[in-house]
Design a protein around this motif. Structure first.
Motif, mmCIF file in Angstrom:
data_model
loop_
_atom_site.group_PDB
_atom_site.id
_atom_site.type_symbol
_atom_site.label_atom_id
_atom_site.label_comp_id
_atom_site.label_asym_id
_atom_site.label_seq_id
_atom_site.Cartn_x
_atom_site.Cartn_y
_atom_site.Cartn_z
ATOM 1 N N PRO A 25 -0.359 -67.358 81.293
ATOM 2 C CA PRO A 25 -0.100 -66.329 82.307
ATOM 3 C C PRO A 25 -0.716 -64.963 82.008
ATOM 4 N N ALA A 26 -0.806 -64.585 80.749
ATOM 5 C CA ALA A 26 -1.396 -63.283 80.401
ATOM 6 C C ALA A 26 -2.860 -63.225 80.813
ATOM 7 N N ALA A 27 -3.593 -64.304 80.600
ATOM 8 C CA ALA A 27 -5.003 -64.338 80.998
ATOM 9 C C ALA A 27 -5.133 -64.275 82.513
ATOM 10 N N PHE A 28 -4.316 -65.045 83.213
ATOM 11 C CA PHE A 28 -4.394 -65.044 84.671
ATOM 12 C C PHE A 28 -4.066 -63.666 85.245
ATOM 13 N N ALA A 29 -3.041 -63.032 84.736
ATOM 14 C CA ALA A 29 -2.653 -61.708 85.232
ATOM 15 C C ALA A 29 -3.761 -60.687 84.983
ATOM 16 N N SER A 70 -12.089 -65.810 78.516
ATOM 17 C CA SER A 70 -11.399 -64.724 77.823
ATOM 18 C C SER A 70 -10.715 -65.245 76.551
ATOM 19 N N PRO A 71 -10.567 -64.365 75.572
ATOM 20 C CA PRO A 71 -9.844 -64.764 74.356
ATOM 21 C C PRO A 71 -8.423 -65.256 74.657
ATOM 22 N N GLU A 72 -7.762 -64.632 75.634
ATOM 23 C CA GLU A 72 -6.395 -65.030 75.977
ATOM 24 C C GLU A 72 -6.351 -66.461 76.505
ATOM 25 N N ARG A 77 -5.851 -72.451 75.978
ATOM 26 C CA ARG A 77 -6.540 -73.742 76.045
ATOM 27 C C ARG A 77 -6.411 -74.492 74.722
ATOM 28 N N ALA A 78 -6.556 -73.792 73.621
ATOM 29 C CA ALA A 78 -6.411 -74.413 72.302
ATOM 30 C C ALA A 78 -4.993 -74.948 72.115
ATOM 31 N N ALA A 79 -4.001 -74.239 72.670
ATOM 32 C CA ALA A 79 -2.611 -74.670 72.551
ATOM 33 C C ALA A 79 -2.352 -75.965 73.319
ATOM 34 N N ARG A 80 -3.128 -76.216 74.374
ATOM 35 C CA ARG A 80 -2.914 -77.441 75.143
ATOM 36 C C ARG A 80 -3.801 -78.593 74.688
ATOM 37 N N ASP A 81 -4.671 -78.333 73.703
ATOM 38 C CA ASP A 81 -5.535 -79.383 73.168
ATOM 39 C C ASP A 81 -4.673 -80.550 72.705
#
Length: 97
Positions: A25-29, A70-72, A77-81
């Motif tokens: 959510p932080a990246a999307f916002a 983005s880094p966020e 994405r890495a967390a959902r790998d």
């Protein structure tokens, strides 16, 4: 011109996928995203049946690209790998729509 991020996701490990849900959510916002569809009921009329559908509007194609790279979002994405199978595309909207 508005652009859209369209994702089809099959979650294979809900506990691990929760890490993505906490971070993304932080990246999307930050990039002006507006969710138009996220999960919910769906009906497959043609093609393979997929579990989860997400449609996100962005102010521009560049904003959608910037969000994804983005880094966020990359941290999310890495967390959902290994927690899901995801197909993600971005597409430019129709001018004047």
């Amino acid at each position: 011109m508005t652009a859209y991020w369209i994702a089809h996701v099959t979650v294979t490990d809900p506990a691990a996928y929760a890490g993505y849900q906490a971070l993304a959510p932080a990246a999307f916002a930050r990039h002006g995203a507006q969710f138009l569809a996220r999960g919910g009921l769906s009906e497959t009329l043609e093609g393979p049946s997929l579990d989860r559908h997400v449609v996100i509007a962005f102010p521009s194609l560049q904003a959608a690209r910037d969000c994804y790279h983005s880094p966020e979002y990359q941290a999310a994405r890495a967390a959902r790998d290994q927690a899901c199978i995801a197909h993600v595309v971005i597409v430019d909207g129709v001018e004047g729509a």
